[in-house]
Design a protein around this motif. Sequence first.
Motif, mmCIF file in Angstrom:
data_model
loop_
_atom_site.group_PDB
_atom_site.id
_atom_site.type_symbol
_atom_site.label_atom_id
_atom_site.label_comp_id
_atom_site.label_asym_id
_atom_site.label_seq_id
_atom_site.Cartn_x
_atom_site.Cartn_y
_atom_site.Cartn_z
ATOM 1 N N HIS A 153 0.821 -1.207 0.000
ATOM 2 C CA HIS A 153 0.000 0.000 0.000
ATOM 3 C C HIS A 153 0.861 1.265 0.000
ATOM 4 C CE1 HIS A 153 -3.688 2.115 0.585
ATOM 5 N NE2 HIS A 153 -3.269 2.684 1.686
ATOM 6 N N ASP A 207 -3.354 5.362 5.593
ATOM 7 C CA ASP A 207 -4.625 6.030 5.310
ATOM 8 C C ASP A 207 -5.203 6.634 6.579
ATOM 9 O OD1 ASP A 207 -4.717 5.567 2.625
ATOM 10 O OD2 ASP A 207 -5.808 3.672 2.808
ATOM 11 N N HIS A 223 -10.627 10.238 2.660
ATOM 12 C CA HIS A 223 -9.484 9.900 3.508
ATOM 13 C C HIS A 223 -8.227 10.527 2.912
ATOM 14 C CE1 HIS A 223 -8.627 6.886 0.394
ATOM 15 N NE2 HIS A 223 -7.446 6.654 0.963
ATOM 16 N N HIS A 261 -4.420 9.680 1.986
ATOM 17 C CA HIS A 261 -3.365 8.681 1.850
ATOM 18 C C HIS A 261 -2.053 9.447 1.993
ATOM 19 C CE1 HIS A 261 -1.386 5.005 0.279
ATOM 20 N NE2 HIS A 261 -0.487 5.889 -0.122
HETATM 21 ZN ZN LIG Z 1 -4.170 4.677 0.951
#
Ligand SMILES: [Zn+2]
Length: 430
Positions: free
Chosen positions: A300, A304, A379, A381
């Motif tokens: 990833h 997040d 959200h 990141h």
């Molecule tokens: Zn993310």
Amino acid sequence: MQNRADDLPRRRRLPAVLAGLGFLAILAIALVGAAGRIRSVPSEPAAAVAWAEPAQAPAAGSGPAAAPARFTTVAVRLQKNQTLNQALFSLRLAAAEVNEVVEALRGHFPFRKARPGDQLRLERTEDGDLHRFTYRQGAADEWVVERLPDGTFEGAKRPVELTTEVARVAVTIESSLYESLGRADEDPGLAVLAADVLAWDVDFYQDVRTGDRMRILVEKIYADGKLLRYGEVLAAEYDGAATGRKRLFRYTDASGHTSYFDDEGNSARRGFLKSPLKYAHVTSSFGMRRHPVLGYTRAHEGVDYGAPTGTPIWAVGDGSVREAGWKGACGKAVIVKHRNGLDTIYCHLSRIAVSAGKSVSQKQIIGYVGSTGRSTGPHLHYAVKRGGRYVNPMQLKIPRDAPLPASALVDFREKIAPLREQLAGPVALN
Ligand SMILES: [Zn+2]
């Protein structure tokens, strides 16, 4: 309710309770005042504004016919693009009266600083004579024009006495810092002030756990006895399961520089903040309950942060904007290049507040949380790169700024001793 009750004795809690009652009393007076005005000007109820001033309320107990000095009051707020003169006419002043009021204010009132929302109030005697005009801006600035016995008018700025009190606020967190402060009868805005002071050590979006404790020494500024706003945070302590105990004191050195330091004189400041999100007014515990922060995974390549759209994102450190714009799956994105060799990457923004090539400073707002690009909900990141490779932002070890020099430590210890004592609270309970 798990706030101040568990580490404050009754004696210390009383002022807070009284402050709460005082606030309710002011509110009640404001409501009574507004109701009174609506009665006196039934044709213009929409124009009436709350005016919290007990001395101006109709005298209680005096019969409606008996009181010789009864005034009719009308109040309005200055509208957008409205001049003071236009507002005065809207109070049904005659042209000659408008002139008298404006002339009386000349030299006292900064006409160019009139702002929409400022409150104007007019009092007339029962005979319809202009008795007093009051112009209020914010809670602390007020100008008054009054009729003198000879019939002329005199204007002046009413002196408002500002007093500062240092208050200790102690809470145990249940769901969010906001809610905990609200339960302690404090303005939740205090959470933003405290989070700002602790921003290098505590990530208020992912480090907060139920049962964590926070203590703050904060200045409360009163105008004519009413709480106007918070002043400086003089000391802040966060004792949390994920953070350990962090305690900071505000200190101004001999050359006039003010910053925050721990008990040993180590600087609170580091090259990077603990969180890429500025702690802001979030009504629900959004980040904690429904969108937990996901840990860093190699696939990833970042972390997040679940947060409502519009939550401000700040640059974690000084640097320059390498990229600002659309970046594929990352959506609207900002990449900041820092002098320590790290790049920070912010994705899925609803709005970008900086442009490429510009320098940014730590805590500068660079954009706002959104859901642009490949994203299933609002959200942020957040990712960090070193030499082109992703690294785990949660494991960065960023050094602190230089500590106070040895020559300043004696003065520092002397200055923080009373703060430390006040912050700790009553010894008997510890
Ligand atoms: Zn993310």
